[in-house]
Design an enzyme around this catalytic site. Sequence first.
Site, PDB file in Angstrom:
ATOM      1  N   ASN A  23       0.739  -1.216   0.162  1.00  0.00           N
ATOM      2  CA  ASN A  23       0.008   0.164   0.003  1.00  0.00           C
ATOM      3  C   ASN A  23       0.916   1.198  -0.125  1.00  0.00           C
ATOM      4  O   ASN A  23       2.094   1.081  -0.170  1.00  0.00           O
ATOM      5  CB  ASN A  23      -0.856   0.055   1.256  1.00  0.00           C
ATOM      6  CG  ASN A  23      -0.111  -0.316   2.583  1.00  0.00           C
ATOM      7  OD1 ASN A  23       0.472   0.723   2.880  1.00  0.00           O
ATOM      8  ND2 ASN A  23      -0.439  -1.237   3.101  1.00  0.00           N
TER       9      ASN A  23
ATOM     10  N   ASP B 240      -4.467  -6.211   5.073  1.00  0.00           N
ATOM     11  CA  ASP B 240      -5.608  -7.233   5.716  1.00  0.00           C
ATOM     12  C   ASP B 240      -5.583  -8.533   5.007  1.00  0.00           C
ATOM     13  O   ASP B 240      -5.899  -9.473   5.832  1.00  0.00           O
ATOM     14  CB  ASP B 240      -6.827  -6.474   5.363  1.00  0.00           C
ATOM     15  CG  ASP B 240      -6.872  -5.118   6.145  1.00  0.00           C
ATOM     16  OD1 ASP B 240      -6.348  -5.120   7.169  1.00  0.00           O
ATOM     17  OD2 ASP B 240      -7.598  -4.103   5.880  1.00  0.00           O
TER      18      ASP B 240
ATOM     19  N   LYS C 245       8.198 -17.374 -10.841  1.00  0.00           N
ATOM     20  CA  LYS C 245       7.422 -16.079 -11.383  1.00  0.00           C
ATOM     21  C   LYS C 245       6.175 -16.333 -12.329  1.00  0.00           C
ATOM     22  O   LYS C 245       6.400 -17.210 -13.161  1.00  0.00           O
ATOM     23  CB  LYS C 245       8.442 -15.094 -12.111  1.00  0.00           C
ATOM     24  CG  LYS C 245       7.874 -14.024 -12.792  1.00  0.00           C
ATOM     25  CD  LYS C 245       8.897 -13.005 -13.492  1.00  0.00           C
ATOM     26  CE  LYS C 245       8.464 -11.905 -14.142  1.00  0.00           C
ATOM     27  NZ  LYS C 245       8.954 -11.289 -15.265  1.00  0.00           N
TER      28      LYS C 245
ATOM     29  N   PHE D  39      -4.360   3.364  14.808  1.00  0.00           N
ATOM     30  CA  PHE D  39      -4.739   4.088  13.746  1.00  0.00           C
ATOM     31  C   PHE D  39      -5.692   3.734  12.971  1.00  0.00           C
ATOM     32  O   PHE D  39      -6.024   2.419  12.737  1.00  0.00           O
ATOM     33  CB  PHE D  39      -3.465   4.535  12.887  1.00  0.00           C
ATOM     34  CG  PHE D  39      -2.708   5.599  13.401  1.00  0.00           C
ATOM     35  CD1 PHE D  39      -1.837   5.485  14.685  1.00  0.00           C
ATOM     36  CD2 PHE D  39      -2.281   6.700  12.802  1.00  0.00           C
ATOM     37  CE1 PHE D  39      -1.155   6.357  15.088  1.00  0.00           C
ATOM     38  CE2 PHE D  39      -1.522   7.845  13.315  1.00  0.00           C
ATOM     39  CZ  PHE D  39      -0.966   7.715  14.584  1.00  0.00           C
TER      40      PHE D  39
ATOM     41  N   LYS E 156     -13.572   0.901  15.595  1.00  0.00           N
ATOM     42  CA  LYS E 156     -12.554   0.229  16.084  1.00  0.00           C
ATOM     43  C   LYS E 156     -11.979   0.224  17.495  1.00  0.00           C
ATOM     44  O   LYS E 156     -11.100  -0.533  17.988  1.00  0.00           O
ATOM     45  CB  LYS E 156     -11.309   0.771  15.027  1.00  0.00           C
ATOM     46  CG  LYS E 156     -11.440   0.421  13.666  1.00  0.00           C
ATOM     47  CD  LYS E 156     -10.174   0.690  12.673  1.00  0.00           C
ATOM     48  CE  LYS E 156     -10.812   0.501  11.314  1.00  0.00           C
ATOM     49  NZ  LYS E 156      -9.980   1.125  10.305  1.00  0.00           N
TER      50      LYS E 156
ATOM     51  N   LYS F 205     -11.372  -3.274  18.987  1.00  0.00           N
ATOM     52  CA  LYS F 205      -9.900  -3.636  19.229  1.00  0.00           C
ATOM     53  C   LYS F 205      -9.406  -3.602  20.691  1.00  0.00           C
ATOM     54  O   LYS F 205      -8.383  -3.600  21.075  1.00  0.00           O
ATOM     55  CB  LYS F 205      -9.040  -3.010  18.211  1.00  0.00           C
ATOM     56  CG  LYS F 205      -9.268  -3.590  16.860  1.00  0.00           C
ATOM     57  CD  LYS F 205      -8.185  -2.718  15.936  1.00  0.00           C
ATOM     58  CE  LYS F 205      -8.473  -2.818  14.447  1.00  0.00           C
ATOM     59  NZ  LYS F 205      -7.597  -3.066  13.591  1.00  0.00           N
TER      60      LYS F 205
HETATM   61  O1  C5P Z   1      -9.096  -2.553  11.216  1.00  0.00           O
HETATM   62  P1  C5P Z   1      -7.917  -1.559  10.498  1.00  0.00           P
HETATM   63  O2  C5P Z   1      -7.012  -2.396   9.746  1.00  0.00           O
HETATM   64  O3  C5P Z   1      -8.449  -0.355   9.638  1.00  0.00           O
HETATM   65  O4  C5P Z   1      -7.310  -1.018  11.947  1.00  0.00           O
HETATM   66  C1  C5P Z   1      -5.995  -0.170  11.696  1.00  0.00           C
HETATM   67  C2  C5P Z   1      -5.524  -0.336  12.874  1.00  0.00           C
HETATM   68  O5  C5P Z   1      -5.070  -1.511  13.073  1.00  0.00           O
HETATM   69  C3  C5P Z   1      -3.803   0.475  12.793  1.00  0.00           C
HETATM   70  O6  C5P Z   1      -3.346   0.826  14.022  1.00  0.00           O
HETATM   71  C4  C5P Z   1      -3.231  -0.751  12.352  1.00  0.00           C
HETATM   72  O7  C5P Z   1      -1.682  -0.608  12.470  1.00  0.00           O
HETATM   73  C5  C5P Z   1      -3.846  -1.853  12.902  1.00  0.00           C
HETATM   74  N1  C5P Z   1      -3.601  -3.088  12.175  1.00  0.00           N
HETATM   75  C6  C5P Z   1      -3.211  -3.932  12.707  1.00  0.00           C
HETATM   76  N2  C5P Z   1      -2.983  -5.190  12.167  1.00  0.00           N
HETATM   77  C7  C5P Z   1      -3.742  -5.472  10.907  1.00  0.00           C
HETATM   78  C8  C5P Z   1      -4.326  -4.372  10.369  1.00  0.00           C
HETATM   79  C9  C5P Z   1      -4.402  -3.264  10.921  1.00  0.00           C
HETATM   80  O8  C5P Z   1      -2.432  -4.103  14.035  1.00  0.00           O
HETATM   81  N3  C5P Z   1      -3.499  -6.715  10.388  1.00  0.00           N
END
Ligand code: C5P
Length: 430
Positions: A228, A297, A307, A341, A355, A359
């Site tokens: 990304n 994600d 390849k 974040f 979130k 979380k």
């Molecule tokens: O749910 P989302 O991915 O948008 O959440 C963002 C937050 O979760 C950020 O702080 C990011 O660093 C963290 N994150 C994480 N592990 C993931 C995806 C996101 O810790 N696999």
Amino acid sequence: MRSSSNSDPNHGPVPGRRILLALCGGIAAYKSAELARRFIKAGCEVQVVMTDSALRFIGAQTFQALTGKPVRSSLWDEAAEAAMGHIELARWPDAIVIAPATANTLAKIAHGFADDLLTTLVLATDKPIFVAPAMNRLMWANAATQANMSTLRSRGFKVIGPGSGAQACGEVGEGRVAEPEDVAAVVLAALASGSAAKALDGPLSGRRAVVTAGPTREPIDPVRFITNRSSGKQGYAVAEALRALGAEVTLVSGPVNLETPAGVQRIDCETAQDMLDATVAACATADILVGTAAVADYRCVEVAGQKIKKKTETLELELTKNADILSEVRSLQPQLFIVGFAAETEKLAEHAKGKLARKKLNLIAANWVGNGRAFDRDDNALTVYWADGELAIGPADKREVAGQLAGLIAERYAAACNTAASSTKARKAK
Ligand code: C5P
């Protein structure tokens, strides 16, 4: 994964460093034999000091055999004092590591006692001191112990652990000594980076913070990956700002093109799984985690060994969900202060607050992304939410934003510590 820091990118074994390993009397003392072995293996010279109670749990001969040096245990041993007096011994090491550290010795140190060799050395040194507390869960939770730990932290002592789990006394809870590999990793990393010598004054002195930053790369085949637009700039600025407030900072970084901030320990990783492993390990001894990383994600179910050739008009990649790092760490460490974040392209406040709750975070910093906002730029604007408040920061340069965010983290972290201390008091009063 690779570990590095500004001052010594070849961190790892630290030949020639001197460690004074001090043991107090607890069943966890047997684990310090493994700790001594790890220090020796990393090339350190180790001098062991044991309290009288430690000698009841494990023999001095074990440590003499491991370190090649007679163990010191008494202030009144004339032969040992003639060879190296206790003041000289206090000057000798690059770091003092007290593992296991009992409630009694921690209390004595916090109050400046010097009634045995160990406490005298601690009072007579200006070297960095690491303590790995080990005790029954109620002794650890006791307000007296917690007040002593606050005193020690505020004086720059580096506290490693304790962990949670089954205890030797048959109970389950917080108070288990940190594992030898974790204690060794923290001490050796600090010695290698030079951060052990530099205790900075500030509201986060003596606290350990972990910051995740940058993107991850999820491989498709040996030459392609999914990633990304994250540049890591905001996360690196947060690491620098927390360091400036006195914290010892470990930066768990995805692939970025940035200099490691001065005095910050950096661990490089590539995939979300790498980042998860590095973050879980670093958080074992941390007080604060800030997740600024833009973690992928999803990853490919199968990574092609060769390849992929452009033989077909369309190509399907099957993806599977990655673990959420912050949620995983939260389930392992209910007490850790965690800041997340939320990068959003719509419904910023709603998604961020969702979130925060889902979380189980202490704070969440939300920012708009997309259409040229936030990612790979030098400025940013955040709205930070917590259970009963919010604060808008910026728009401003990412370092300015990081400075304000770090200040808010220090403030909310102190408030969380006070709440935890008063609820322990209230429980006791019942
Ligand atoms: O749910 P989302 O991915 O948008 O959440 C963002 C937050 O979760 C950020 O702080 C990011 O660093 C963290 N994150 C994480 N592990 C993931 C995806 C996101 O810790 N696999």
